[in-house]
Design an enzyme around this catalytic site. Sequence first.
Site, PDB file in Angstrom:
ATOM      1  N   HIS A 104       0.833  -1.213   0.000  1.00 36.80           N
ATOM      2  CA  HIS A 104       0.000   0.000   0.000  1.00 36.80           C
ATOM      3  C   HIS A 104       0.864   1.258   0.000  1.00 36.80           C
ATOM      4  O   HIS A 104       2.051   1.216   0.307  1.00 36.80           O
ATOM      5  CB  HIS A 104      -0.900   0.023   1.237  1.00 36.80           C
ATOM      6  CG  HIS A 104      -0.129   0.159   2.523  1.00 36.80           C
ATOM      7  ND1 HIS A 104       0.597  -0.875   3.087  1.00 36.80           N
ATOM      8  CD2 HIS A 104       0.067   1.226   3.340  1.00 36.80           C
ATOM      9  CE1 HIS A 104       1.188  -0.467   4.184  1.00 36.80           C
ATOM     10  NE2 HIS A 104       0.894   0.824   4.371  1.00 36.80           N
ATOM     11  N   ASP A 106       0.649   4.892   2.022  1.00 33.92           N
ATOM     12  CA  ASP A 106      -0.095   5.393   3.185  1.00 33.92           C
ATOM     13  C   ASP A 106      -1.162   6.407   2.761  1.00 33.92           C
ATOM     14  O   ASP A 106      -0.892   7.316   1.975  1.00 33.92           O
ATOM     15  CB  ASP A 106       0.855   6.053   4.190  1.00 33.92           C
ATOM     16  CG  ASP A 106       1.770   5.029   4.846  1.00 33.92           C
ATOM     17  OD1 ASP A 106       1.347   3.869   5.014  1.00 33.92           O
ATOM     18  OD2 ASP A 106       2.916   5.395   5.186  1.00 33.92           O
TER      19      ASP A 106
HETATM   20  C1  SIN Z   1       5.775  -1.106   8.995  1.00 32.09           C
HETATM   21  O1  SIN Z   1       5.339  -1.251  10.138  1.00 32.09           O
HETATM   22  O2  SIN Z   1       6.808  -1.619   8.622  1.00 32.09           O
HETATM   23  C2  SIN Z   1       5.010  -0.283   8.002  1.00 32.09           C
HETATM   24  C3  SIN Z   1       3.961   0.543   8.625  1.00 32.09           C
HETATM   25  C4  SIN Z   1       3.087   1.210   7.590  1.00 32.09           C
HETATM   26  O3  SIN Z   1       2.455   0.515   6.808  1.00 32.09           O
HETATM   27  O4  SIN Z   1       3.067   2.430   7.523  1.00 32.09           O
END
Ligand code: SIN
Length: 288
Positions: A104, A106
């Site tokens: 994804h 953000d």
């Molecule tokens: C992660 O925790 O490595 C990514 C977190 C996110 O999807 O922003």
Amino acid sequence: MKLDIKKLSYGLGARVNGIDGTQALDAQTVQAVREAWLMHKVVVFPNMEITPAQHVAFSNNFGELELHLLPSVRHAQHPEIMEVTNRMSEGKPSVTAKTGREWHSDGAFTVCPPTGSLLHCRALPEVGGDTWFTNMVMAYDTLSVAMKRMIEPLQVVNNLQKSALRTRDPQQTDEENRRLIPPVVQPMVRLHPETGQKALFLSETVTTHIHGMSAQESEGLLKFLFTHSVRPEFTYRHCWSLWDLVMWDNRSTMHLAPADYDTAQIRHMSRTTIVGEPLGSLYEGDGA
Ligand code: SIN
């Protein structure tokens, strides 16, 4: 100002050595970091042992910070920080314990998707807990001319509910999500306002269908583009060390936090998110 930069993979990512996040940065350093971030799309600042307040101050160099739409995931003293953690909260698993389990960008499910994110590692399992990034400019550039021409005018419908249903406890978050985060329509190909590069902008996590088409009609093309976007040669997998700070550009990348660790061990990340430019509109159906 010349930074000490080392590329981390063919697809994207670079390590920037020697930045001290406990001190205010001068304007030249901020500009140099910004240029590195735009060029490499993901920049890693190793061993940046900073407090939550310093994390917020460092992030502010690159823009105004968002407050996450869901108040329950905000840091108690520093609401600009989203806690991505599998620590228990009030006797229950945190609602962010499984955040990012699918590819994804953000906030792609909002009409003002954030420019960038800065994730700081505060606790790590013994092994794993990686974050994997992919270069969506490369994904776009490697499509055929005919495919580019066909997808350029298309828009996608993005809905956070799609991922919430699969990766979270629906009892805990669905009502809140539905109220605060309605579905949106976004361009499938996004023009980066600073680099002028075009990037694919869609993800398996939240993209439900192509605007104006049925889910069935959309399925084949979306499936191809989801798979194409994450070809190994476009990616960089960050294997965290404690106190790393990683900053990425949400306009030109996607990322994934795989469940590649023993979830009985604590993984705790703090994320700040830079406010973006308006993009797309609220979804009001697909028309006739
Ligand atoms: C992660 O925790 O490595 C990514 C977190 C996110 O999807 O922003």
